[in-house]
Design a protein around this motif. Sequence first.
Motif, PDB file in Angstrom:
ATOM      1  N   MET A  89      46.710  37.538   6.264  1.00 42.03           N
ATOM      2  CA  MET A  89      46.627  37.174   7.679  1.00 42.03           C
ATOM      3  C   MET A  89      45.167  37.033   8.084  1.00 42.03           C
ATOM      4  SD  MET A  89      48.237  39.139  10.996  1.00 42.03           S
ATOM      5  CE  MET A  89      47.245  40.598  10.710  1.00 42.03           C
ATOM      6  N   THR A  90      44.821  35.945   8.704  1.00 44.05           N
ATOM      7  CA  THR A  90      43.456  35.714   9.157  1.00 44.05           C
ATOM      8  C   THR A  90      43.399  35.812  10.676  1.00 44.05           C
ATOM      9  OG1 THR A  90      43.803  33.318   9.278  1.00 44.05           O
ATOM     10  CG2 THR A  90      42.971  34.219   7.195  1.00 44.05           C
ATOM     11  N   TYR A  91      42.226  36.176  11.174  1.00 43.89           N
ATOM     12  CA  TYR A  91      42.031  36.294  12.616  1.00 43.89           C
ATOM     13  C   TYR A  91      40.544  36.132  12.887  1.00 43.89           C
ATOM     14  CZ  TYR A  91      40.817  41.046  11.149  1.00 43.89           C
ATOM     15  OH  TYR A  91      40.255  42.134  10.514  1.00 43.89           O
ATOM     16  N   SER A  92      40.232  35.826  14.135  1.00 41.54           N
ATOM     17  CA  SER A  92      38.839  35.599  14.514  1.00 41.54           C
ATOM     18  C   SER A  92      38.223  36.873  15.070  1.00 41.54           C
ATOM     19  CB  SER A  92      38.759  34.487  15.558  1.00 41.54           C
ATOM     20  OG  SER A  92      39.342  34.910  16.781  1.00 41.54           O
ATOM     21  N   LEU A  93      36.892  36.881  15.151  1.00 44.73           N
ATOM     22  CA  LEU A  93      36.192  38.002  15.782  1.00 44.73           C
ATOM     23  C   LEU A  93      36.632  38.133  17.238  1.00 44.73           C
ATOM     24  CD1 LEU A  93      34.034  40.224  15.842  1.00 44.73           C
ATOM     25  CD2 LEU A  93      32.320  38.436  16.275  1.00 44.73           C
ATOM     26  N   ALA A  94      36.824  37.009  17.915  1.00 44.05           N
ATOM     27  CA  ALA A  94      37.272  37.051  19.302  1.00 44.05           C
ATOM     28  C   ALA A  94      38.622  37.746  19.416  1.00 44.05           C
ATOM     29  CB  ALA A  94      37.348  35.638  19.875  1.00 44.05           C
ATOM     30  N   GLU A  95      39.536  37.417  18.522  1.00 42.20           N
ATOM     31  CA  GLU A  95      40.866  38.031  18.560  1.00 42.20           C
ATOM     32  C   GLU A  95      40.789  39.523  18.251  1.00 42.20           C
ATOM     33  OE1 GLU A  95      43.450  34.047  17.414  1.00 42.20           O
ATOM     34  OE2 GLU A  95      42.570  35.275  15.819  1.00 42.20           O
ATOM     35  N   LEU A  96      39.914  39.896  17.330  1.00 43.26           N
ATOM     36  CA  LEU A  96      39.702  41.316  17.036  1.00 43.26           C
ATOM     37  C   LEU A  96      39.220  42.052  18.284  1.00 43.26           C
ATOM     38  CD1 LEU A  96      39.476  43.541  14.756  1.00 43.26           C
ATOM     39  CD2 LEU A  96      37.061  42.909  14.637  1.00 43.26           C
ATOM     40  N   CYS A  97      38.253  41.464  18.997  1.00 37.58           N
ATOM     41  CA  CYS A  97      37.702  42.100  20.197  1.00 37.58           C
ATOM     42  C   CYS A  97      38.743  42.178  21.311  1.00 37.58           C
ATOM     43  CB  CYS A  97      36.469  41.345  20.676  1.00 37.58           C
ATOM     44  SG  CYS A  97      35.017  41.531  19.619  1.00 37.58           S
ATOM     45  N   ILE A  98      39.529  41.135  21.472  1.00 37.56           N
ATOM     46  CA  ILE A  98      40.563  41.130  22.517  1.00 37.56           C
ATOM     47  C   ILE A  98      41.562  42.258  22.266  1.00 37.56           C
ATOM     48  CG2 ILE A  98      42.514  39.837  23.456  1.00 37.56           C
ATOM     49  CD1 ILE A  98      40.805  37.275  22.841  1.00 37.56           C
ATOM     50  N   CYS A  99      42.014  42.388  21.032  1.00 33.19           N
ATOM     51  CA  CYS A  99      42.995  43.428  20.709  1.00 33.19           C
ATOM     52  C   CYS A  99      42.391  44.821  20.869  1.00 33.19           C
ATOM     53  CB  CYS A  99      43.534  43.220  19.302  1.00 33.19           C
ATOM     54  SG  CYS A  99      44.523  41.707  19.119  1.00 33.19           S
ATOM     55  N   ALA A 100      41.124  44.981  20.491  1.00 31.82           N
ATOM     56  CA  ALA A 100      40.461  46.270  20.670  1.00 31.82           C
ATOM     57  C   ALA A 100      40.282  46.593  22.149  1.00 31.82           C
ATOM     58  CB  ALA A 100      39.103  46.261  19.962  1.00 31.82           C
ATOM     59  N   ALA A 101      39.958  45.581  22.944  1.00 29.61           N
ATOM     60  CA  ALA A 101      39.773  45.786  24.382  1.00 29.61           C
ATOM     61  C   ALA A 101      41.100  46.100  25.070  1.00 29.61           C
ATOM     62  CB  ALA A 101      39.127  44.557  25.006  1.00 29.61           C
ATOM     63  N   ALA A 102      42.189  45.550  24.569  1.00 30.33           N
ATOM     64  CA  ALA A 102      43.505  45.827  25.162  1.00 30.33           C
ATOM     65  C   ALA A 102      43.813  47.321  25.132  1.00 30.33           C
ATOM     66  CB  ALA A 102      44.586  45.040  24.424  1.00 30.33           C
ATOM     67  N   GLU A 103      43.318  48.024  24.091  1.00 28.45           N
ATOM     68  CA  GLU A 103      43.594  49.451  23.960  1.00 28.45           C
ATOM     69  C   GLU A 103      42.987  50.272  25.098  1.00 28.45           C
ATOM     70  OE1 GLU A 103      45.494  51.244  21.829  1.00 28.45           O
ATOM     71  OE2 GLU A 103      46.242  49.293  21.163  1.00 28.45           O
ATOM     72  N   ALA A 104      42.017  49.708  25.806  1.00 29.45           N
ATOM     73  CA  ALA A 104      41.428  50.419  26.940  1.00 29.45           C
ATOM     74  C   ALA A 104      42.461  50.692  28.024  1.00 29.45           C
ATOM     75  CB  ALA A 104      40.262  49.611  27.519  1.00 29.45           C
ATOM     76  N   PHE A 105      43.511  49.870  28.087  1.00 31.17           N
ATOM     77  CA  PHE A 105      44.510  49.991  29.145  1.00 31.17           C
ATOM     78  C   PHE A 105      45.730  50.821  28.737  1.00 31.17           C
ATOM     79  CE2 PHE A 105      42.231  45.970  29.753  1.00 31.17           C
ATOM     80  CZ  PHE A 105      41.743  46.153  31.042  1.00 31.17           C
ATOM     81  N   ARG A 106      45.729  51.338  27.508  1.00 29.07           N
ATOM     82  CA  ARG A 106      46.880  52.120  27.053  1.00 29.07           C
ATOM     83  C   ARG A 106      47.036  53.382  27.911  1.00 29.07           C
ATOM     84  NH1 ARG A 106      50.164  51.925  22.715  1.00 29.07           N
ATOM     85  NH2 ARG A 106      48.902  50.315  21.670  1.00 29.07           N
ATOM     86  N   ASP A 107      48.267  53.640  28.295  1.00 25.13           N
ATOM     87  CA  ASP A 107      48.650  54.808  29.105  1.00 25.13           C
ATOM     88  C   ASP A 107      48.197  54.709  30.557  1.00 25.13           C
ATOM     89  OD1 ASP A 107      49.853  56.047  26.871  1.00 25.13           O
ATOM     90  OD2 ASP A 107      47.930  56.890  26.242  1.00 25.13           O
ATOM     91  N   ASP A 108      47.746  53.544  30.999  1.00 23.17           N
ATOM     92  CA  ASP A 108      47.375  53.394  32.410  1.00 23.17           C
ATOM     93  C   ASP A 108      48.590  53.452  33.323  1.00 23.17           C
ATOM     94  OD1 ASP A 108      44.665  53.318  32.113  1.00 23.17           O
ATOM     95  OD2 ASP A 108      44.424  51.191  32.550  1.00 23.17           O
ATOM     96  N   GLY A 109      49.722  52.916  32.884  1.00 28.68           N
ATOM     97  CA  GLY A 109      50.891  52.870  33.754  1.00 28.68           C
ATOM     98  C   GLY A 109      50.705  51.873  34.878  1.00 28.68           C
ATOM     99  N   GLU A 110      51.071  52.253  36.101  1.00 26.62           N
ATOM    100  CA  GLU A 110      51.005  51.337  37.241  1.00 26.62           C
ATOM    101  C   GLU A 110      49.608  51.345  37.870  1.00 26.62           C
ATOM    102  OE1 GLU A 110      54.183  51.924  39.990  1.00 26.62           O
ATOM    103  OE2 GLU A 110      55.725  51.438  38.528  1.00 26.62           O
ATOM    104  N   TYR A 111      48.647  50.932  37.100  1.00 23.76           N
ATOM    105  CA  TYR A 111      47.287  50.728  37.577  1.00 23.76           C
ATOM    106  C   TYR A 111      47.078  49.238  37.854  1.00 23.76           C
ATOM    107  CZ  TYR A 111      44.705  55.136  36.980  1.00 23.76           C
ATOM    108  OH  TYR A 111      44.198  56.397  37.125  1.00 23.76           O
ATOM    109  N   MET A 112      46.319  48.937  38.891  1.00 24.79           N
ATOM    110  CA  MET A 112      45.918  47.553  39.122  1.00 24.79           C
ATOM    111  C   MET A 112      44.754  47.223  38.199  1.00 24.79           C
ATOM    112  SD  MET A 112      44.750  45.583  42.607  1.00 24.79           S
ATOM    113  CE  MET A 112      43.017  46.008  42.529  1.00 24.79           C
ATOM    114  N   VAL A 113      44.809  46.067  37.594  1.00 28.13           N
ATOM    115  CA  VAL A 113      43.771  45.637  36.656  1.00 28.13           C
ATOM    116  C   VAL A 113      42.866  44.607  37.320  1.00 28.13           C
ATOM    117  CG1 VAL A 113      43.326  44.424  34.494  1.00 28.13           C
ATOM    118  CG2 VAL A 113      45.181  46.093  34.628  1.00 28.13           C
ATOM    119  N   THR A 114      41.567  44.803  37.176  1.00 27.61           N
ATOM    120  CA  THR A 114      40.590  43.784  37.528  1.00 27.61           C
ATOM    121  C   THR A 114      39.870  43.415  36.242  1.00 27.61           C
ATOM    122  OG1 THR A 114      40.268  44.639  39.767  1.00 27.61           O
ATOM    123  CG2 THR A 114      38.539  43.221  38.882  1.00 27.61           C
ATOM    124  N   SER A 115      40.110  42.221  35.750  1.00 28.67           N
ATOM    125  CA  SER A 115      39.545  41.810  34.454  1.00 28.67           C
ATOM    126  C   SER A 115      38.656  40.594  34.665  1.00 28.67           C
ATOM    127  CB  SER A 115      40.670  41.500  33.465  1.00 28.67           C
ATOM    128  OG  SER A 115      41.627  40.620  34.024  1.00 28.67           O
TER     129      SER A 115
END
Length: 262
Positions: free
Chosen positions: A1-27
């Motif tokens: 499976m191949t992926y880009s650096l951008a995709e790696l960063c996006i997936c890593a950044a998504a983990e910042a929101f784990r367990d937030d629940g009903e939080y409003m996101v400003t991205s």
Amino acid sequence: MTYSLAELCICAAAEAFRDDGEYMVTSIGLVPRLAASLAKSTFEPGLLMPEGEAYLVSEPVPVGPRGDYKPKIEGLMTYERVFDIISKGLRHAMVTPVQLDRFGQMNISIVGDYDKPKTALLGCRGYPGNTVSNANSMFIPNHDTRTFVAGEVDMVGGIGYNSERWPAGIKPPFLDLRRIVSNLCVMDFSGPDNAICVVSLHPGVTFEQVQESTGFELAKLDDLAMTPAPTEEQLAVLTTLDPHNLRATIFKGNPAGVPGGT
């Protein structure tokens, strides 16, 4: 499976929101937007996403031209509701500062001397209120000493773990700096006295390389790991969230996530 650096960063950044629940996101920016959208789509469905407009959506709106796509609106997000959420500390912002220091203080205002700056940028915008009121994470596309500066940032726009800058010397009750994702690694503020700590390295990157590219001393985990590769599910979801492949423009040349890969 191949992926880009951008995709790696996006997936890593998504983990910042784990367990937030009903939080409003400003991205703010493409990587934060796709990261929050990926989190909502795969493991954090309760995230509240206004998508920069005056409504909430039940599923993230794809980036780029929408064509026949119609946002799935499930409620209003008026200014009154936004500020009610902010006052309760129920928002998580992900931003891209121009400068960041060892305290986590952020700058998007000026570079250089305040009275005669080399570059005048956006001003502080919402950074002061964001950082005293809500959780904050960051995406840094160019990990170097111009961004991760020695000393303090040239203009403290976003407050961090520097008690000398706290209003009346009192720590803001909602001050909560979480994850930093750069083109080299993933960091958080789990070091001694909230020091910035490297928690994973992107494929092909060493801790020494990260430290040399940083203007202050970094902490690191004893069992420093490699940043997890995107899963097939995550890559498939990203295709629906970014149907025009705008993520390929995040880094020049759209490099592979694994050096030498495709």
